[in-house]
Design a protein around this motif. Structure first.
Motif, PDB file in Angstrom:
ATOM      1  N   ALA A 194       7.887 -10.288  -9.128  1.00 13.49           N
ATOM      2  CA  ALA A 194       7.186 -10.166  -7.729  1.00 13.49           C
ATOM      3  C   ALA A 194       7.502  -8.863  -6.986  1.00 13.49           C
ATOM      4  O   ALA A 194       6.400  -8.077  -6.562  1.00 13.49           O
ATOM      5  CB  ALA A 194       8.105 -11.151  -6.798  1.00 13.49           C
ATOM      6  N   ASP A 195       8.671  -8.058  -7.238  1.00 17.09           N
ATOM      7  CA  ASP A 195       8.848  -6.822  -6.631  1.00 17.09           C
ATOM      8  C   ASP A 195       8.137  -5.901  -7.595  1.00 17.09           C
ATOM      9  O   ASP A 195       7.504  -4.982  -7.128  1.00 17.09           O
ATOM     10  CB  ASP A 195      10.289  -6.540  -6.779  1.00 17.09           C
ATOM     11  N   GLY A 196       8.297  -6.120  -9.018  1.00 20.87           N
ATOM     12  CA  GLY A 196       7.428  -5.082  -9.761  1.00 20.87           C
ATOM     13  C   GLY A 196       5.872  -5.229  -9.569  1.00 20.87           C
ATOM     14  O   GLY A 196       5.343  -4.096  -9.594  1.00 20.87           O
ATOM     15  N   VAL A 197       5.671  -6.451  -9.223  1.00 22.52           N
ATOM     16  CA  VAL A 197       3.973  -6.324  -9.005  1.00 22.52           C
ATOM     17  C   VAL A 197       3.550  -5.565  -7.857  1.00 22.52           C
ATOM     18  O   VAL A 197       2.329  -4.972  -7.898  1.00 22.52           O
ATOM     19  CB  VAL A 197       3.796  -7.822  -9.077  1.00 22.52           C
ATOM     20  N   GLN A 198       4.221  -5.880  -6.715  1.00 21.13           N
ATOM     21  CA  GLN A 198       4.209  -5.154  -5.345  1.00 21.13           C
ATOM     22  C   GLN A 198       4.083  -3.367  -5.951  1.00 21.13           C
ATOM     23  O   GLN A 198       3.111  -2.763  -5.333  1.00 21.13           O
ATOM     24  CB  GLN A 198       5.272  -5.462  -4.467  1.00 21.13           C
ATOM     25  N   LEU A 199       4.972  -2.950  -6.583  1.00 27.28           N
ATOM     26  CA  LEU A 199       5.004  -1.921  -6.865  1.00 27.28           C
ATOM     27  C   LEU A 199       3.863  -1.251  -7.628  1.00 27.28           C
ATOM     28  O   LEU A 199       3.342   0.009  -7.447  1.00 27.28           O
ATOM     29  CB  LEU A 199       6.399  -1.338  -7.546  1.00 27.28           C
ATOM     30  N   GLN A 200       3.496  -1.969  -8.850  1.00 23.32           N
ATOM     31  CA  GLN A 200       2.329  -1.517  -9.226  1.00 23.32           C
ATOM     32  C   GLN A 200       1.084  -1.598  -8.592  1.00 23.32           C
ATOM     33  O   GLN A 200       0.107  -0.660  -8.702  1.00 23.32           O
ATOM     34  CB  GLN A 200       2.179  -2.413 -10.774  1.00 23.32           C
ATOM     35  N   TRP A 201       0.922  -2.664  -7.736  1.00 29.06           N
ATOM     36  CA  TRP A 201      -0.269  -2.825  -6.954  1.00 29.06           C
ATOM     37  C   TRP A 201      -0.602  -1.680  -5.791  1.00 29.06           C
ATOM     38  O   TRP A 201      -1.670  -1.424  -5.620  1.00 29.06           O
ATOM     39  CB  TRP A 201      -0.252  -4.134  -6.030  1.00 29.06           C
ATOM     40  N   LEU A 202       0.532  -0.911  -5.469  1.00 30.15           N
ATOM     41  CA  LEU A 202       0.592   0.003  -4.786  1.00 30.15           C
ATOM     42  C   LEU A 202      -0.323   1.167  -5.177  1.00 30.15           C
ATOM     43  O   LEU A 202      -1.024   1.908  -4.296  1.00 30.15           O
ATOM     44  CB  LEU A 202       1.785   0.626  -4.090  1.00 30.15           C
ATOM     45  N   THR A 203      -0.240   1.376  -6.310  1.00 28.81           N
ATOM     46  CA  THR A 203      -1.016   2.609  -7.094  1.00 28.81           C
ATOM     47  C   THR A 203      -2.325   1.999  -7.680  1.00 28.81           C
ATOM     48  O   THR A 203      -2.991   2.721  -8.063  1.00 28.81           O
ATOM     49  CB  THR A 203      -0.052   3.212  -8.082  1.00 28.81           C
ATOM     50  N   ILE A 211       3.255 -16.359  -0.794  1.00 23.45           N
ATOM     51  CA  ILE A 211       4.014 -15.404  -0.445  1.00 23.45           C
ATOM     52  C   ILE A 211       3.412 -13.931  -0.838  1.00 23.45           C
ATOM     53  O   ILE A 211       3.338 -13.180  -0.346  1.00 23.45           O
ATOM     54  CB  ILE A 211       5.417 -15.703  -0.662  1.00 23.45           C
ATOM     55  N   VAL A 212       3.270 -14.010  -2.330  1.00 24.40           N
ATOM     56  CA  VAL A 212       2.512 -12.950  -3.050  1.00 24.40           C
ATOM     57  C   VAL A 212       1.212 -12.246  -2.163  1.00 24.40           C
ATOM     58  O   VAL A 212       1.048 -11.403  -2.071  1.00 24.40           O
ATOM     59  CB  VAL A 212       2.434 -12.959  -4.402  1.00 24.40           C
ATOM     60  N   ARG A 213       0.330 -13.387  -2.124  1.00 24.31           N
ATOM     61  CA  ARG A 213      -0.985 -13.319  -1.370  1.00 24.31           C
ATOM     62  C   ARG A 213      -0.813 -12.327  -0.149  1.00 24.31           C
ATOM     63  O   ARG A 213      -1.399 -11.513   0.354  1.00 24.31           O
ATOM     64  CB  ARG A 213      -1.783 -14.599  -1.384  1.00 24.31           C
ATOM     65  N   GLU A 214       0.281 -13.000   0.754  1.00 23.74           N
ATOM     66  CA  GLU A 214       0.385 -12.438   2.140  1.00 23.74           C
ATOM     67  C   GLU A 214       0.670 -10.788   1.918  1.00 23.74           C
ATOM     68  O   GLU A 214       0.324  -9.989   2.682  1.00 23.74           O
ATOM     69  CB  GLU A 214       1.502 -13.067   2.891  1.00 23.74           C
ATOM     70  N   GLY A 215       1.444 -10.529   0.836  1.00 23.25           N
ATOM     71  CA  GLY A 215       1.600  -9.221   0.614  1.00 23.25           C
ATOM     72  C   GLY A 215       0.311  -8.256   0.463  1.00 23.25           C
ATOM     73  O   GLY A 215       0.043  -7.160   0.861  1.00 23.25           O
ATOM     74  N   ALA A 216      -0.735  -8.838  -0.334  1.00 25.67           N
ATOM     75  CA  ALA A 216      -1.965  -8.124  -0.565  1.00 25.67           C
ATOM     76  C   ALA A 216      -2.695  -7.973   0.762  1.00 25.67           C
ATOM     77  O   ALA A 216      -3.442  -6.980   0.813  1.00 25.67           O
ATOM     78  CB  ALA A 216      -2.748  -9.009  -1.462  1.00 25.67           C
ATOM     79  N   ASN A 217      -2.604  -8.895   1.591  1.00 27.75           N
ATOM     80  CA  ASN A 217      -3.154  -8.806   2.887  1.00 27.75           C
ATOM     81  C   ASN A 217      -2.244  -7.833   4.116  1.00 27.75           C
ATOM     82  O   ASN A 217      -2.911  -7.544   5.153  1.00 27.75           O
ATOM     83  CB  ASN A 217      -3.275 -10.279   3.872  1.00 27.75           C
ATOM     84  N   THR A 218      -1.090  -7.173   3.473  1.00 29.12           N
ATOM     85  CA  THR A 218      -0.398  -6.341   4.622  1.00 29.12           C
ATOM     86  C   THR A 218       0.282  -5.183   3.649  1.00 29.12           C
ATOM     87  O   THR A 218       1.140  -5.107   3.451  1.00 29.12           O
ATOM     88  CB  THR A 218       0.513  -7.283   5.222  1.00 29.12           C
ATOM     89  N   PRO A 219      -0.792  -4.239   3.342  1.00 29.69           N
ATOM     90  CA  PRO A 219      -0.394  -3.337   2.279  1.00 29.69           C
ATOM     91  C   PRO A 219       0.607  -2.220   2.915  1.00 29.69           C
ATOM     92  O   PRO A 219       1.455  -1.835   2.260  1.00 29.69           O
ATOM     93  CB  PRO A 219      -1.782  -2.741   1.946  1.00 29.69           C
TER      94      PRO A 219
END
Length: 198
Positions: free
Chosen positions: A160-169, A87-95
């Motif tokens: 999971a949510d915090g990782v997404q936020l950090q990954w955006l920057t 599920i987390v990996r899918e996020g990386a594929n759909t920024p």
């Protein structure tokens, strides 16, 4: 008598719009995509597109709902760390959809925002699914049981949510690494972290 109202009429066209928006946002980003492009993909003008939604924020909220529905279809049940990582990996594929999620989750703190209800329903549902998964894993002895599954579920969602936020920057960050670290921390002291994988 035919149903009327913005949510009752044109359901097929609404689905088409949401599918187009999901695809375009995923490929091109949420902030960089004009709703006119979504409208053009659906052979509509911008006013024609907005006819199916109460506002731009409502449309974006419905895109998030569609994203969550799609994820639930692909992952109907957490079966182990690998499904959580997927599920987390899918996020990386759909920024673009990650951008949309992070932006809308912040805006949803306003009770008057269309996404407020969505997030108010989303988090308890996700935590409930994780609690069920953690209970199963605790019964198997694969996850530590000195912290309640309810409390651990809150932590896993926060990670999971915090990782997404950090990954955006910082796109060089591997979103799966913190998940792997969490899984290692959840393993009972007597078991190796690798034992948590299915």
């Amino acid at each position: 008598m035919a149903k009327r109202g913005p949510y009752e009429k044109g359901e097929a066209k609404r689905r088409e719009i949401l599918e187009a928006a999901l695809e375009i946002f995923a490929q091109e980003g949420y902030r960089g995509t004009s709703l006119r492009k979504v409208a053009a993909r659906c052979n509509l003008s911008l006013p024609g597109l907005m006819h199916y939604f109460e506002s731009k924020e409502d449309l974006l909220t419905q895109v998030l709902r569609a994203r969550d529905d799609t994820a639930r279809t692909r992952h109907p049940r957490l079966t182990g760390p690998d499904s959580y990582r997927a599920i987390v990996r899918e996020g990386a594929n759909t920024p673009g959809l990650v951008e949309l999620f992070v932006s809308m989750s912040a805006a949803a703190s306003d009770p008057g925002h269309p996404a407020h209800t969505h997030f108010g329903e989303r988090y308890p549902a996700i935590r409930g699914e994780i609690v069920e998964y953690l209970r199963r894993r605790m019964e198997e002895g694969a996850v530590r049981s000195d912290i309640t599954p309810e409390r651990l579920a809150v932590v896993l969602v926060a990670v999971a949510d915090g990782v997404q936020l950090q990954w955006l920057t910082d796109r060089s960050m591997d979103m799966e690494e913190p998940i792997n670290d969490m899984m290692a921390l959840l393993a009972p002291p007597s078991r190796k972290p690798a034992d948590t994988a299915d």
